[in-house]
Scaffold this motif. Structure first.
Motif, PDB file in Angstrom:
ATOM      1  N   ARG A 177       0.847  -1.207   0.000  1.00  0.00           N
ATOM      2  CA  ARG A 177       0.000   0.000   0.000  1.00  0.00           C
ATOM      3  C   ARG A 177       0.869   1.238   0.000  1.00  0.00           C
ATOM      4  NH1 ARG A 177      -3.451  -2.703   3.269  1.00  0.00           N
ATOM      5  NH2 ARG A 177      -2.555  -1.896   5.201  1.00  0.00           N
ATOM      6  N   LEU A 178       1.908   1.200   0.842  1.00  0.00           N
ATOM      7  CA  LEU A 178       2.808   2.346   0.924  1.00  0.00           C
ATOM      8  C   LEU A 178       3.513   2.564  -0.416  1.00  0.00           C
ATOM      9  CD1 LEU A 178       4.216   4.572   2.424  1.00  0.00           C
ATOM     10  CD2 LEU A 178       5.745   2.885   3.473  1.00  0.00           C
ATOM     11  N   ALA A 179       3.991   1.488  -1.022  1.00  0.00           N
ATOM     12  CA  ALA A 179       4.673   1.623  -2.310  1.00  0.00           C
ATOM     13  C   ALA A 179       3.736   2.236  -3.349  1.00  0.00           C
ATOM     14  CB  ALA A 179       5.174   0.260  -2.790  1.00  0.00           C
ATOM     15  N   GLY A 180       2.485   1.780  -3.358  1.00  0.00           N
ATOM     16  CA  GLY A 180       1.514   2.312  -4.315  1.00  0.00           C
ATOM     17  C   GLY A 180       1.286   3.800  -4.114  1.00  0.00           C
ATOM     18  N   LEU A 181       1.205   4.193  -2.833  1.00  0.00           N
ATOM     19  CA  LEU A 181       0.946   5.596  -2.522  1.00  0.00           C
ATOM     20  C   LEU A 181       2.144   6.473  -2.888  1.00  0.00           C
ATOM     21  CD1 LEU A 181      -1.164   7.445  -1.214  1.00  0.00           C
ATOM     22  CD2 LEU A 181      -0.094   6.977   1.000  1.00  0.00           C
ATOM     23  N   VAL A 182       3.341   5.969  -2.573  1.00  0.00           N
ATOM     24  CA  VAL A 182       4.550   6.728  -2.914  1.00  0.00           C
ATOM     25  C   VAL A 182       4.645   6.898  -4.422  1.00  0.00           C
ATOM     26  CG1 VAL A 182       7.078   6.706  -2.887  1.00  0.00           C
ATOM     27  CG2 VAL A 182       5.816   6.004  -0.844  1.00  0.00           C
ATOM     28  N   GLU A 183       4.340   5.824  -5.125  1.00  0.00           N
ATOM     29  CA  GLU A 183       4.419   5.884  -6.579  1.00  0.00           C
ATOM     30  C   GLU A 183       3.427   6.910  -7.136  1.00  0.00           C
ATOM     31  OE1 GLU A 183       4.503   2.705 -10.318  1.00  0.00           O
ATOM     32  OE2 GLU A 183       3.679   2.128  -8.367  1.00  0.00           O
ATOM     33  N   GLU A 184       2.212   6.882  -6.592  1.00  0.00           N
ATOM     34  CA  GLU A 184       1.194   7.836  -7.041  1.00  0.00           C
ATOM     35  C   GLU A 184       1.670   9.263  -6.761  1.00  0.00           C
ATOM     36  OE1 GLU A 184      -2.652   7.105  -5.316  1.00  0.00           O
ATOM     37  OE2 GLU A 184      -3.578   8.785  -6.406  1.00  0.00           O
TER      38      GLU A 184
END
Lengths: 243, 243
Positions: A177-184
């Motif tokens: 989830r964190l990776a997805g948010l950072v990427e966004e």
């Protein structure tokens, strides 16, 4: 135990048998080849581990609840970005993780090619069975047996009796989830060119696992990025940047 | 590595593969089931260990040159007379034997029933892989892999650099010669009733291995028994006892 895209039903059966031998219950199989998977599950005398196995479409779903994900495989033809630990030295690492209340997954790749670079980006560590340079690659069922003999047997026999004192480690789903948010956030901030996106995502997965975040760290960082992203988007709406 | 009466060609192949993985060269197969043995040897990609394997009719011939013979198997349904050593604790025993110039054989029984009591009487020690009580019995190929991982890998990696100082241990062929001579002496002396012969032979095998004789001890004892036997026979010729 997680098997990624296993092909040979005999190897699947052998992996489950080794789990039974060393007292492990939970098997997850990622994207198996359907006819062979059915054959393995319906084999006469198939251990309970096989009948109760979970099937997932992706490795990230398989290890979502795991706080320590160990990849396996031969390192002759690759140079992983993770720390590589010889199998005997992984025993105290697994023991400590279990003692602090973590959940450990050990991941085995397909028979021919092993884990992909993307698979490995979801692993905290890479485990290497010390084998002979002339024949380094092990049969899948035998590799599972050797790893479980060492890790399940020894890590539990000497398990620390103390209650978990260290804070609980982040599970893989939170890291994703964190990776997805950072990427966004990176995209919204115009940081990540489209061409670089896959490479950045991969590096981010590897980095987040190296940090050994606790569940609480992860929640905090998620909060920060949510806030940043919200601001970026509000700014973007008011004041669109030329792209 | 010695496989006694293996049946399944896949298991034979897996055993040879594990030997290649852990750098062992010498495989001996005792009384294999001929069609399956041919199939295993001629399999595509069969490792060198399989092509170069020795075939013997009996276990005693297979371990004739060995100074330390380790039996393997599940102990749920039997109580061996040998000392039973959990696999991890066998590492220093094997290392010491190799350091004093000995030759170690590790013996695996047939898939279904394991080593017989007679097979075990030719073993100095019994090795037990610590497995779960609900599924103690391992697949043959996996058991070979686990044993070789532990014994070949570790025993050699920490091998003592000292030259062999201890006297050289007796090989199994000398022990068998001694056992045969003692038995003949017992019979000639009228000690061993025919009905007890098999049981006495078995106990004698077990006893001789427990004594940890050196090659020199064995030669000396052989000499003593040869002399005794010669005298007994001469006496017998002169003065036949009522039997």
């Amino acid at each position: 135990v997680v098997l990624v895209r296993p092909r040979n039903p005999l190897n699947i059966g052998a992996a489950a048998r080794a789990m039974a031998n060393f007292g492990l219950a939970r098997l997850t199989v990622v994207a198996p080849y359907a006819p062979h998977w059915r054959e393995a599950r319906s084999a006469v005398g198939a251990p309970r581990q096989l009948r109760d196995a979970t099937e997932t479409a992706s490795l990230s779903a398989a290890v979502a609840a795991s706080t320590l994900v160990l990849g396996t495989g031969t390192l002759t033809h690759r140079k992983p970005e993770q720390r590589v630990v010889p199998l005997p030295l992984a025993v105290p690492i697994v023991r400590d993780e279990l003692a602090r209340g973590g959940r450990v997954a050990i991941v085995f790749g397909p028979e021919k090619h092993g884990l992909t670079r993307d698979n490995l980006s979801l692993c905290h560590l890479m485990i290497e069975i010390p084998t002979h340079p002339l024949q380094p690659s092990m049969n899948l069922g035998q590799a599972v047996a050797v790893c479980l003999y060492e890790l399940a047997g020894r890590a539990s026999e000497t398990a620390a009796p103390d209650p978990p004192l260290a804070p609980s480690p982040a599970d893989s789903a939170s890291l994703d989830r964190l990776a997805g948010l950072v990427e966004e956030t990176m995209e919204t901030a115009g940081y990540s060119p489209r061409a670089m996106r896959a490479a950045n995502r991969h590096d981010l997965h590897v980095l987040l696992r190296r940090l050994a975040l606790t569940q609480r760290d992860t929640r905090r960082i998620l909060g920060i990025f949510r806030r940043i992203l919200w601001r970026l988007k509000r700014e973007g709406d008011r004041n669109p940047s030329p792209r």
